[in-house]
Design an enzyme around this catalytic site. Structure first.
Site, PDB file in Angstrom:
ATOM      1  N   HIS A  76       0.836  -1.188   0.000  1.00  0.00           N
ATOM      2  CA  HIS A  76       0.000   0.000   0.000  1.00  0.00           C
ATOM      3  C   HIS A  76       0.876   1.245   0.000  1.00  0.00           C
ATOM      4  O   HIS A  76       1.793   1.368   0.808  1.00  0.00           O
ATOM      5  CB  HIS A  76      -0.908   0.022   1.226  1.00  0.00           C
ATOM      6  CG  HIS A  76      -2.114  -0.850   1.093  1.00  0.00           C
ATOM      7  ND1 HIS A  76      -3.273  -0.657   1.819  1.00  0.00           N
ATOM      8  CD2 HIS A  76      -2.352  -1.923   0.292  1.00  0.00           C
ATOM      9  CE1 HIS A  76      -4.172  -1.567   1.478  1.00  0.00           C
ATOM     10  NE2 HIS A  76      -3.620  -2.353   0.563  1.00  0.00           N
ATOM     11  N   TYR A 204      -9.538   5.439   7.602  1.00  0.00           N
ATOM     12  CA  TYR A 204      -9.806   5.717   9.016  1.00  0.00           C
ATOM     13  C   TYR A 204     -10.806   6.860   9.063  1.00  0.00           C
ATOM     14  O   TYR A 204     -10.545   7.945   8.538  1.00  0.00           O
ATOM     15  CB  TYR A 204      -8.529   6.143   9.741  1.00  0.00           C
ATOM     16  CG  TYR A 204      -7.456   5.085   9.840  1.00  0.00           C
ATOM     17  CD1 TYR A 204      -7.287   4.345  11.010  1.00  0.00           C
ATOM     18  CD2 TYR A 204      -6.592   4.828   8.774  1.00  0.00           C
ATOM     19  CE1 TYR A 204      -6.296   3.379  11.110  1.00  0.00           C
ATOM     20  CE2 TYR A 204      -5.598   3.871   8.864  1.00  0.00           C
ATOM     21  CZ  TYR A 204      -5.451   3.151  10.041  1.00  0.00           C
ATOM     22  OH  TYR A 204      -4.461   2.200  10.136  1.00  0.00           O
ATOM     23  N   PRO A 296      -4.982   0.013  18.608  1.00  0.00           N
ATOM     24  CA  PRO A 296      -4.756  -0.473  17.244  1.00  0.00           C
ATOM     25  C   PRO A 296      -4.784   0.616  16.171  1.00  0.00           C
ATOM     26  O   PRO A 296      -4.418   0.350  15.027  1.00  0.00           O
ATOM     27  CB  PRO A 296      -5.880  -1.488  17.035  1.00  0.00           C
ATOM     28  CG  PRO A 296      -6.943  -1.088  18.011  1.00  0.00           C
ATOM     29  CD  PRO A 296      -6.231  -0.518  19.188  1.00  0.00           C
ATOM     30  N   LYS A 300       0.284  -0.377  15.051  1.00  0.00           N
ATOM     31  CA  LYS A 300       1.657  -0.366  15.542  1.00  0.00           C
ATOM     32  C   LYS A 300       2.027  -1.532  16.449  1.00  0.00           C
ATOM     33  O   LYS A 300       3.210  -1.768  16.697  1.00  0.00           O
ATOM     34  CB  LYS A 300       1.909   0.943  16.300  1.00  0.00           C
ATOM     35  CG  LYS A 300       1.920   2.163  15.415  1.00  0.00           C
ATOM     36  CD  LYS A 300       3.066   2.099  14.438  1.00  0.00           C
ATOM     37  CE  LYS A 300       2.734   2.779  13.138  1.00  0.00           C
ATOM     38  NZ  LYS A 300       3.659   2.464  12.061  1.00  0.00           N
ATOM     39  N   TYR A 388       3.632   6.374  10.276  1.00  0.00           N
ATOM     40  CA  TYR A 388       2.825   5.234   9.818  1.00  0.00           C
ATOM     41  C   TYR A 388       3.701   4.172   9.151  1.00  0.00           C
ATOM     42  O   TYR A 388       3.494   2.971   9.358  1.00  0.00           O
ATOM     43  CB  TYR A 388       1.751   5.724   8.852  1.00  0.00           C
ATOM     44  CG  TYR A 388       0.610   4.744   8.654  1.00  0.00           C
ATOM     45  CD1 TYR A 388      -0.465   4.709   9.529  1.00  0.00           C
ATOM     46  CD2 TYR A 388       0.623   3.840   7.591  1.00  0.00           C
ATOM     47  CE1 TYR A 388      -1.500   3.805   9.352  1.00  0.00           C
ATOM     48  CE2 TYR A 388      -0.418   2.935   7.401  1.00  0.00           C
ATOM     49  CZ  TYR A 388      -1.473   2.926   8.288  1.00  0.00           C
ATOM     50  OH  TYR A 388      -2.506   2.034   8.115  1.00  0.00           O
TER      51      TYR A 388
END
Length: 394
Positions: A76, A204, A296, A300, A388
């Site tokens: 991704h 998200y 979550p 991580k 990220y």
């Protein structure tokens, strides 16, 4: 009668952290024993994370356990944040030059088990009464019961990879151990469904009714979550109720591509931030969830455990190869610097994307202002992207 066996490193916990550490040490011809209170089938069947940082992929390559990941994993290059249906893409590759890979922790665990079994790793499953002892001596021990027999493992070092509820952290004296915790006032209700994901990248979402996450495990299997009350009973959430709530929170544009169907796994997970210090006591080292938990949000937990293991492997390899203990002595301090940075990011993203029952109108406006700032600032988006994809190892 007690059976006594010896090894270089006794690893408590046969989840992905323990398995990876064992494999990395095996590559250095360092002997290990792995023990777990559950059996292989149970460990492989646990549904967990699915987004791997580039450093985690590198670790699996170093372990020689990345072949299937490269065949089946989904690279991704970005993900999306949504606020009341408005979306902002974080361009991971454009901002950092890196990617993440969607590949389930369950699959990673299976790959590592297969590798260790092929190489004759010594396992003890279904053990009881595990007790580390003599931690400050040159020959620490781990005592346990296996198939009705008392067993003692004598070793040079003990690696506690046995999770939040394991015995390793509890073996550190109370006057030495310090813990820090933030328990969040909500949980995540998650489902697995055999349907193509609503988007080719993760979304998200923050909505007035709460958080939602659109994720996946493959091109045909989706993993979806919504924020729920921590006290909710999963039995009260029918599939129809979930789909209605999920679509609302995701927003009409994204939900237009949503394919619904019967779930085949459904569970509620609590959220907490937790850190234990130090991560070394004598010749006992903590790694992964035994020392820290992150919410979550941001995916991580597994990646942080892998980073611990990579640093611990380096430290032990330097000791056995060259008799140098510099990295061993610095392990706790080095790892904790990174742990707190990752905790900060997970806390930050959780604070931005969830509805907190205690939030005032002012705090809700601050969430919106933060999202609008991310949309307008490349520097702010880059900071999110850098965290990220994964911070440097040390």
């Amino acid at each position: 009668m007690t059976k006594t066996i010896t090894t270089s490193v006794c690893i408590i916990g046969s989840g992905p952290a323990g398995l990876l550490l064992s494999q990395l040490l095996a590559n250095e011809e360092i002997d290990t024993i792995l023990l777990d209170r559950k059996d292989r089938a149970y460990i492989e069947g646990r549904i967990r994370a699915g987004v791997l940082e580039q450093g985690t992929v590198t670790a699996l390559e170093e372990a020689g356990a990345a072949d299937r990941l490269h065949r089946e994993g989904l690279p991704h290059e970005g993900f999306e944040l949504a606020f009341d249906g408005e979306r902002h893409r974080i361009d991971l590759t454009g901002l950092t030059g890196k990617t993440v890979t969607v590949y389930g922790q369950t699959e990673m665990t299976k790959d590592l088990f297969e590798k260790r079994m092929q190489q004759g790793q010594r396992f003890f499953f279904n053990v009881d009464d595990v007790k580390p002892s003599d931690l400050k001596s040159d020959r620490p021990r781990v005592h346990f019961t296996h198939e009705g027999q008392h067993v003692t493992v004598e070793c040079d070092y003990i690696a506690g990879c046995d999770g939040f509820h394991g015995v390793s952290r509890q073996a550190i004296p109370a006057d030495v151990l310090r813990t820090y915790e933030r328990v969040y006032p909500f949980g995540w209700l998650g489902i697995l469904v055999e349907k193509p994901p609503v988007s080719h990248e993760l979304i998200y979402a923050n909505h007035d009714r709460g958080f939602a996450l659109a994720s996946m495990r493959s091109n045909t299997r989706s993993r979806y979550y919504i924020q729920c009350d921590a006290s909710d009973d999963v039995a009260d959430w029918s599939d129809d109720r979930f789909w209605e709530e999920f679509a609302t929170r995701l927003g009409p544009d994204a939900a237009a591509s949503l394919q619904t169907g019967p779930s085949f796994e459904k569970s509620i997970a609590p959220l907490r931030s937790f850190v234990a210090e130090p991560m070394r006591y004598g010749n006992l080292f903590l790694a992964g969830d035994s020392a820290h938990i992150v919410p979550p949000t941001g995916a991580k937990g597994l990646n942080l455990a892998v980073a611990d293991v990579r640093l611990l492997h380096r430290a032990l390899a330097l000791h056995y190869r060259h008799g140098k203990d510099d990295l061993i002595d610095a392990y706790s301090e080095t790892v904790l610097r990174r742990v707190w940075k990752v905790e900060r990011f997970s806390w930050q993203l959780s604070t931005l994307m969830h509805q907190f029952p205690e939030n005032s109108d002012f705090e809700k406006r601050m969430q919106r202002a933060e999202f609008d700032y991310l949309r307008s600032s490349e520097a702010a988006s880059r900071a999110i992207a850098e965290n990220y994809v994964g911070l440097p190892l040390d």
